[in-house]
Each structure stands twice: as C-alpha cells, then as structure tokens.
Design an enzyme around this catalytic site. Structure first.
Site, PDB file in Angstrom:
ATOM      1  N   SER A 217      -1.801   4.457   1.035  1.00 32.99           N
ATOM      2  CA  SER A 217      -3.183   4.762   0.648  1.00 32.99           C
ATOM      3  C   SER A 217      -3.716   5.923   1.487  1.00 32.99           C
ATOM      4  CB  SER A 217      -4.045   3.515   0.891  1.00 32.99           C
ATOM      5  OG  SER A 217      -5.419   3.859   1.001  1.00 32.99           O
TER       6      SER A 217
ATOM      7  N   TYR B 229      -7.180  -3.224   5.698  1.00 29.53           N
ATOM      8  CA  TYR B 229      -6.361  -2.604   4.644  1.00 29.53           C
ATOM      9  C   TYR B 229      -5.787  -1.268   5.135  1.00 29.53           C
ATOM     10  CZ  TYR B 229      -5.354  -0.389   0.105  1.00 29.53           C
ATOM     11  OH  TYR B 229      -4.753   0.264  -0.958  1.00 29.53           O
TER      12      TYR B 229
END
Lengths: 259, 275
Positions: free
Chosen positions: A150, A163
C-alpha cells in the site's frame, strides 16, 4: 502480437490469488486466468462471490476454481497449497491480496485489533509465501510471488496506523525473501494507490477523498483493473526475469508528489 | 489471451529513442518495432545508428534515424521536426542516451580532489540535460496532443551511490527526481494521459563494460564483477531482454495508472544491503 503473447503468456502455470474475492484480488485473478494460468481464487469467507468469479471465468473457457483458506492458520495454508498442487500442479504464481484495514487511532488501538490486523496482513502473508516457496524449492522449481502492499507503507498517511505498519513490514519481508530465495523464486510487491474497495470503504470520507485527490498527480482514483498489467508483468518469468525485491508503485503518481 | 495482449498493444504508435545506437536501446527499438510501433532513432553516432537502422529495415519496421546531439536543444528540435514531418505525431519518448567517462571516475591515480570540472560537467550534461532537453522538446508535442509516454533511464546508483562515479550517480539521482517532478507537472498542467516513469537498471553486461566486469582471457569475473554478483540476489548480470520487457509494460495501456515511478530492474541489487 506474437512477441507480446510470448512475453506475458502464462499457459501451463498454476496461480493462486489469496484474497481473490476482493476488488483487487478478483481483478488480478481474472487477468492471470485470461493470460492462461489455471487460477485458484482463494477466499476466507465469501464462498458465493468466489464461485461467481470462477463461474464467470469458466464461461469464458478459462480454468479457475475457488478454494477456502484461513490466512491466520498455518495448517489451513499448507493444506490449501497442497490441495491446489494435487488438483492441478504446484502453485508457481502466488498473489497475496488479502488484508484488513482500520482507522482506529494510535492512542485507542487495542491488542485484539492490533493482533487481528498483523495476523492477516503480515503473518498470513509470511506463512503463505513460505508454504509456496518451501514446496517449490524442495522440488527445484521456479516461482513468482507478488505481495500487495500500500502507499501507506511508504510515507505514513493519517488514520491507518497499524495497517500502514503491517504493509511496511510486507515491503521489507519482500526484500528479505527476494534475497533468500533467489534466483529461482522472485518476490516482488505492488504498491497500489487509492482504489475504492472493501478494505477502505469505511475510511474514505468525503473530506479524505478530497485530500487524496488533491495530493495525487493524475487526480483520480485507480481502478482494480489497473493493477493487472503490473501483476502480469511480475508474474511472467519472461517479462520480469531480472526483477526481484522490487516494490512497484501503481498509484497514479501519489508517491511522486509532495505539496 | 487476446484481451491480455491488447493491454500491451503499441501498434501504430511513434516511439522516439535517444541513444538509439546503443545495445540496450537497439533492443528496445526491435521489440517496439516488432510489435507494430514506428521507430525514430536519435543518436550522435551515425555509424552505430546505421547498423541498427539496417536491422530495423530488414525486419520491415517503419523507422527514421536522425543524427542528434541530446545536449543541443536546436539539434533535438530539428529531430522533432523531422519526426513530425514523417509520421505526423509522436507518442513515446525513451531517453536512453547517457554514459560515463574515465576522466570523471576516481581511481588510485585520480583522487576525487583532482577530478576535472569539465569532465564532471560533461557527464552531468549528457545524462541529466540529455534527458531534460528531449523532455522539453518532445514534451511540448505531448502537451499539445494531450497524451504521451516518457521513459527515462535512471540507474541503481540513483538509490544509493556506487563507488568511483560521483557525477554519473548524481546525474542519475537527478533523473529519478526529475521523473517524479515532470510526472506531476504534466498531469496538473497539461493532461493526466501524459505519463512519465523511469527504469533503474542494475548491472547489465554489455560491450561497454565487459572489460571492467570480466577477464578477456577466460571470461571469468574481475574483482569488481564478483563484487557485483555477490551483491545481486539472483547472482547474474542482466540481459538487454530484461529491460526491454519492462519497457513494453511501461509504454502500454496496461500501466495507465503507473505514473512518476522509478522501476528497479536489477536482479534484487537494490533490495539487498550486501551484508
């Protein structure tokens, strides 16, 4: 077109896409199948969706099958890798596209949530990579592993604390494994930019959407299909034979821009 | 399979390749031309370019070869004019021109303190200005037609410098930074369909560096060659084909959300500290 066909053709390969029912995973599974790979759409709980994805690919004359797997349980992973291997042959292309997100603040995160995110986003990827690589290495075979990371793994975003850290760790794990398993197993990561999907649906407020677009070079979100070119390039031994340990942004210029 | 190859289709596009006489750029020209693109080779070396041009002709690839100095804006403008006169448009610019020279390289006989200013400037100009100027000249056409695709050639040493070659390393680092800058600038001011990316090749064995990396007598590795292999997880040098396949991805519609990135094609060199 024969040169391009030869470069990206995956005929005879077996691919497994973990998180294959998600927005990105399902797009990539479709691309791998259309490039000729026998493709396992690996899901955690959404059997119906996995079957629908496979039925659609089947109707196109392609080979895809759903497989249930729990990435938080190593036994489930090794069993699934083995079952796919018995059905077709050894998994040579692995895409790790499963993951969960959270907007819980740094001060409020609790151990249960921390563990849940790290178990799925990091430990599950580690165990899956290891299970596939261990099998291939024991047989002297080659493979390509693609971890979906990401843009939050690079310079931190707001809100997605655990995350982002889990994805940073996946970047580093990708590099470690690329060296450890070279030259036969190539390990790379794709770093997607902002693509609306299940993982971020609860976080993308209107204000955040505006902020994202204001910090992006091409001023739009990505589409799941826009991950497919990078996935095919990295999956194909011919197209990316000298690429390993790379973390490739597919982010519409998000990480190329500051203010 | 048709839908997959369609995503990589470049048929009919016009691709300008600077440094087109070099081994790596020639391979890019053959691959793009073989996939239906029209090729414009730009190089200062006419002799080398003639060899590549002859091969393109043998393969039936529609092309132009124009003697061009990438450090001279008027020379690039002349090349752009000839390109437009012949093909009417330009879609892809690959900035392959670049290089180093011994005078800009430290050695036991040439300490850092004695590196001549003109040699450093020449290396910086060839690599950085030789990328910047073609981006200005051809980028203007891209801005007018609201589409285009630029691929710059950076290097491993842009991430972390290699020993001995300070100007080359700094120039390549500048190319990586400029790639990001130009990607954002083109999107914000002209069109999001003008993409700018770079490739950072690792160590490829070519005629230019073969003498540095292998022993002429038996082809065994020199000390420097061995050091490189020891730091490269896949334990081999790259082939031109390793770069070409990445070019084919970056120029294609399949990478349309890929913008402002520097792609390492290095067998894992930049993913490993060597320790």
């Amino acid at each position: 077109m024969s040169y391009l066909h030869d470069l990206f053709n995956l005929d005879g390969k077996v691919a497994a896409v973990v998180g294959g029912t998600g927005a990105l995973g399902s797009a990539i599974a479709g691309a791998l199948a259309r490039a000729g790979a026998q493709t396992a759409v690996v899901y955690q709980g959404n059997k119906k969706k996995a079957e629908e994805i496979c039925d659609k690919l089947d109707s196109e004359g392609l080979e895809a099958r759903p497989w249930q797997m729990d990435v938080t349980k190593e036994e489930s992973i090794t069993q699934t890798v083995s079952a796919i291997g018995s059905h077709w042959h050894d998994v040579e292309i692995l895409v790790n596209a499963s993951g969960i997100n959270s907007s819980t603040s740094i001060m409020d995160i609790e151990e249960t949530e921390w563990n849940r995110i790290m178990d799925i986003n990091l430990k599950g990827v580690y165990w899956t990579n290891r299970a596939v690589a261990r099998n291939l290495i024991s047989k002297g075979k080659k493979g390509s592993i693609i971890n979906m990371t990401s843009v939050s793994s690079d310079i931190p975003l707001s809100k997605v604390f655990v995350y982002g850290m889990s994805k940073s760790a996946v970047n580093n794990m990708t590099r470690y494994m690329s060296r450890e398993w070279a030259p036969d197993i190539r390990v790379n990561a794709i770093m997607p930019g902002f693509i609306p999907g299940e993982q971020n649906s609860g976080i993308l407020s209107d204000e955040r959407k505006q902020s994202i677009l204001g910090h992006s070079a091409i001023k739009r979100y990505g589409e799941p299909d826009e991950m497919c070119g990078a996935a095919l390039w990295l999956a194909s031994d011919k197209a990316s034979s000298y690429v390993t340990g790379a973390v490739v942004p597919v982010d519409g210029g998000f990480t190329a821009m500051s203010i | 399979m048709e839908s997959i190859t369609k995503g990589f289709d470049v048929a009919g596009q016009v691709a300008v390749i600077t440094g087109g006489a070099g081994v790596l750029c020639a391979e890019m020209a053959y691959a793009l031309g073989g996939s239906g693109a029209k090729i414009v080779l730009l190089d200062i070396g006419e002799k080398g370019m003639a060899v590549v041009s002859e091969e393109l002709g043998k393969r039936g690839i529609d092309h132009l070869a124009i003697k061009t100095d990438v450090m001279d804006r008027s020379s690039i403008e002349e090349a752009a004019k000839k390109t437009i006169d012949k093909f009417g448009r330009v879609d892809i610019l690959i900035n392959g021109a670049g290089g180093n020279k011994p005078a800009a390289t430290t050695s036991p006989d040439k300490p850092f303190f004695d590196l001549p200013e003109d040699a450093i400037k020449w290396v910086f100009d060839l690599n950085f200005m030789g990328t910047f100027l073609p981006c200005q000249v051809f980028g203007k056409y891209f801005a007018e037609q609201k589409s285009g695709n630029i691929i710059n050639i950076s290097s491993m040493n842009a991430f972390t410098p290699l020993t001995r070659i300070p100007a080359y390393s700094a120039a390549k680092a500048a190319i990586s930074n400029f790639t990001q800058w130009l990607a954002v600038h083109m999107s914000h001011h002209y069109s999001p369909d003008i993409r700018v990316n770079a490739i950072a090749p690792g160590f490829l064995l070519t005629d230019q560096n073969r003498f540095l990396l292998t022993n002429e007598k038996d082809g065994s590795l020199t000390d420097r060659g061995q050091t490189i292999i020891d730091h490269t997880p896949v334990a081999r040098f790259g082939d031109p084909e390793d770069l070409v396949s990445t070019v084919m991805w970056l120029v294609a519609p399949a990478s349309r959300f890929v913008h402002g990135i520097v792609v390492p094609v290095d067998g894992g060199f930049s993913a490993f500290s060597g320790v």
